[in-house]
Design an enzyme around this catalytic site. Structure first.
Site, mmCIF file in Angstrom:
data_model
loop_
_atom_site.group_PDB
_atom_site.id
_atom_site.type_symbol
_atom_site.label_atom_id
_atom_site.label_comp_id
_atom_site.label_asym_id
_atom_site.label_seq_id
_atom_site.Cartn_x
_atom_site.Cartn_y
_atom_site.Cartn_z
ATOM 1 N N HIS A 38 15.591 -23.764 42.433
ATOM 2 C CA HIS A 38 14.633 -23.484 43.499
ATOM 3 C C HIS A 38 13.258 -23.235 42.897
ATOM 4 O O HIS A 38 13.126 -22.848 41.733
ATOM 5 C CB HIS A 38 15.055 -22.249 44.291
ATOM 6 N N GLU A 61 11.178 -20.806 43.396
ATOM 7 C CA GLU A 61 11.000 -19.425 42.944
ATOM 8 C C GLU A 61 11.634 -19.198 41.579
ATOM 9 O O GLU A 61 11.051 -18.539 40.709
ATOM 10 C CB GLU A 61 11.634 -18.442 43.944
ATOM 11 N N CYS A 100 17.217 -16.058 45.472
ATOM 12 C CA CYS A 100 15.853 -15.860 44.970
ATOM 13 C C CYS A 100 15.364 -14.439 45.215
ATOM 14 O O CYS A 100 14.668 -13.870 44.370
ATOM 15 C CB CYS A 100 14.917 -16.896 45.574
#
Length: 173
Positions: free
Chosen positions: A66, A68, A99
């Site tokens: 991801h 993040e 996250c």
């Protein structure tokens, strides 16, 4: 721009948040152009950019790739420590549960995001968890319209089964 944004520290902070969210939006556009869900992230300490990230789940075939997570890894590498005290994460979409856990464990101080994720409604306990600890500070809704337009355009293309996703045509100022 909502009242909640201006009440968080005035015009200077709002202007700063607007600027850095623009950088996250640029990363989201890169993700879009590479066939990934358009999410971008930037981590900043003071005026120094520590790390960037964009979704690469499809490219790496990795559910942890991801935006993040990429920004957190890059920032930790840059500072030479897993602790990211006194930093702000700018991300175009509300972080997922994974996250949020990384944000908490890496001690990020503020999270500024564009759009909420309706699928995250089940994770409202995360916000309660953070509220009880007063960290990280959570600022929703910054440049949300631009983030929302990117998402809508991306999923419109997927629903219409386009073989090749066209380049993003949404301008970021």
């Amino acid at each position: 721009m909502g009242k909640e944004l201006t009440s968080q520290g005035g015009d200077e902070r709002l202007s700063r948040d607007y600027y850095f969210m623009g950088l996250a939006l640029e990363k989201a556009k890169e993700a879009f152009d590479n066939g990934e869900v358009p999410v971008g992230a930037v981590i900043v300490r003071g005026e120094e950019i520590l790390g960037f990230g964009r979704n690469r789940v499809e490219r790496h075939r990795d559910v942890t790739a991801h935006a993040e997570m990429e920004a957190i890894r890059q920032s930790q590498h840059r500072v030479g420590d897993w602790r990211l005290d006194s930093t702000t994460l700018y991300v175009t979409k509300e972080p997922c549960l994974m996250c949020w856990g990384a944000v908490f464990l890496s001690r990020i101080e503020r999270v500024v995001f564009g759009i909420s994720d309706p699928k995250q409604a089940d994770f409202c306990c995360i916000k309660d968890f953070f509220a009880a600890r007063k960290k990280p500070e959570i600022i929703p809704g910054v440049r949300s319209q631009e983030s929302l337009e990117l998402m809508h355009q991306f999923f419109f293309m997927l629903r219409n089964k386009k073989r090749e996703l066209p380049r993003c045509n949404i301008g970021i100022s």
